[in-house]
Design a protein around this motif. Structure first.
Motif, PDB file in Angstrom:
ATOM      1  N   PRO A 111       0.824  -1.210   0.000  1.00 37.72           N
ATOM      2  CA  PRO A 111       0.000   0.000   0.000  1.00 37.72           C
ATOM      3  C   PRO A 111       0.858   1.260   0.000  1.00 37.72           C
ATOM      4  N   GLN A 118      -1.752   5.324   5.479  1.00 41.46           N
ATOM      5  CA  GLN A 118      -1.896   4.370   4.388  1.00 41.46           C
ATOM      6  C   GLN A 118      -3.046   4.813   3.484  1.00 41.46           C
ATOM      7  N   ASP A 120      -5.703   3.839   0.649  1.00 37.40           N
ATOM      8  CA  ASP A 120      -6.324   2.618   0.126  1.00 37.40           C
ATOM      9  C   ASP A 120      -6.437   2.677  -1.399  1.00 37.40           C
ATOM     10  N   ASP A 121      -6.689   1.521  -2.007  1.00 42.10           N
ATOM     11  CA  ASP A 121      -6.734   1.407  -3.468  1.00 42.10           C
ATOM     12  C   ASP A 121      -7.820   2.288  -4.080  1.00 42.10           C
ATOM     13  N   HIS A 122      -8.962   2.391  -3.415  1.00 44.17           N
ATOM     14  CA  HIS A 122     -10.065   3.192  -3.942  1.00 44.17           C
ATOM     15  C   HIS A 122      -9.645   4.659  -4.081  1.00 44.17           C
TER      16      HIS A 122
END
Length: 182
Positions: A111, A118, A120-122
């Motif tokens: 990530p 961190q 997130d992918d979204h």
């Protein structure tokens, strides 16, 4: 001496420039290109015939899109390239965008962390999409890209409908099952 409050550091520079990450990315690209099917098989004139029904056409589309997906992606990318050849600045911007997408979204193993937070992918997907759309509008090639994508989609669908699928096997298990059924 104690090391209270010491922040562990990595001997590597940034994670994106880690030699292992780069070699994994190269391997993924090679693996992806290895999935490309033979162009001779794709354009075999003896395997071209109109489907008998609409359900047959949809079946062919599904199987051909799965079987020739890498080849179709290459065709669409070449069309995009040719649509941008008259706009070298846009071509450079698009090339940079492709590499940014590859390294920040597709080939990332860990990530993304910014100031110990961190991401997130979204969030990465939304941010990259917004940046891509803004840069496409700023370079005035949106119409060229949309035109190239439409032409590519039409060509891919025409090929997927016309290309017979009886001689295509997705993998060894499918080939064995197909032989046993037929």
């Amino acid at each position: 001496m104690t090391n209270y409050g010491a922040i562990p550091t990595s001997s590597h520079g940034s994670p994106a420039m880690d030699p292992d990450s780069i070699s994994r990315a190269k391997q993924r690209i090679k693996d992806g290109l290895a999935m490309s099917r033979s162009w001779r098989v794709m354009f075999d004139l003896h395997s071209m015939k109109l489907p008998h029904s609409v359900s047959d056409a949809f079946s062919r589309i599904k199987k051909n899109l799965s079987y020739f997906q890498t080849n179709y992606a290459i065709v669409v990318l070449v069309l995009i390239f040719f649509s941008l050849i008259q706009h070298p600045t846009s071509l450079i911007v698009l090339t940079v965008l492709v590499f940014v997408w590859i390294f920040l979204y597709f080939f990332r193993d860990e990530p993304i962390k910014v100031f110990r937070y961190q991401i997130d992918d979204h969030t990465v997907l939304v941010c990259l999409s917004v940046v891509t759309i803004v840069l496409l509008f700023l370079t005035d090639v949106t119409l060229n890209l949309v035109g190239a994508l439409v032409v590519g989609a039409v060509l891919v669908l025409i090929h997927a409908v016309v290309r017979k699928t009886e001689d295509l096997f997705l993998d060894e298990e499918a080939a064995t099952a197909e032989t046993l059924q037929g």
